[in-house]
Design an enzyme around this catalytic site. Sequence first.
Site, PDB file in Angstrom:
ATOM      1  N   ARG A  96     -17.112 -56.342  40.693  1.00  0.00           N
ATOM      2  CA  ARG A  96     -16.847 -57.587  41.835  1.00  0.00           C
ATOM      3  C   ARG A  96     -17.615 -57.890  42.982  1.00  0.00           C
ATOM      4  NH1 ARG A  96     -11.209 -58.562  40.216  1.00  0.00           N
ATOM      5  NH2 ARG A  96     -10.548 -57.098  41.344  1.00  0.00           N
ATOM      6  N   SER A 134      -7.560 -61.396  37.685  1.00  0.00           N
ATOM      7  CA  SER A 134      -6.058 -61.810  37.553  1.00  0.00           C
ATOM      8  C   SER A 134      -4.752 -61.818  38.549  1.00  0.00           C
ATOM      9  CB  SER A 134      -5.563 -60.521  36.618  1.00  0.00           C
ATOM     10  OG  SER A 134      -6.398 -60.431  35.339  1.00  0.00           O
TER      11      SER A 134
END
Length: 166
Positions: A96, A134
């Site tokens: 990311r 998450s």
Amino acid sequence: MSEPIRRVAVCPGSFDPVTLGHLDIIGRASKLFDKVIVLVSTNLSKNPSFTLTERLLMIETVTKPYKNVIIDILDHELLADYVRRVDAVAIVKGLRAVSDFEYEFQMALANKKLYPKAETVFLTTSAENMYLSSSVVKQIASLNGDISSFVPLEILPLIEERLSGK
């Protein structure tokens, strides 16, 4: 005539819970390799919200469209040893941000030392998933926020029930 060489990749992660970002990386890896093993592992530095089996079942549910994807659990074994055992040629990791790269680069070098026959392949996340993790999903859900645009809809009720008590 001999069978064609099958290129197997392992896509490891804790997937606690699986997000649309994870699913994006899995789907893209399934186009690059003949077989992708999504490997659900224990992350000892985190407190899991879902058991290994629950995570496996959630990922099985959302990866049904990908015929070359299977799910397995890594428990009490080094990733490099698992990759060797299944004769995989690659470890697929999603990135990311630069901060992800630093950690993942270290892990890639360690895995290469432990099992030189496998390469680590980094797939950059799609722009719409750059912030998604998450941990972010857990935090939003724990405060009864809307996570419907972050996780696959097929498993949304299960995740909401566990994380927010809805």
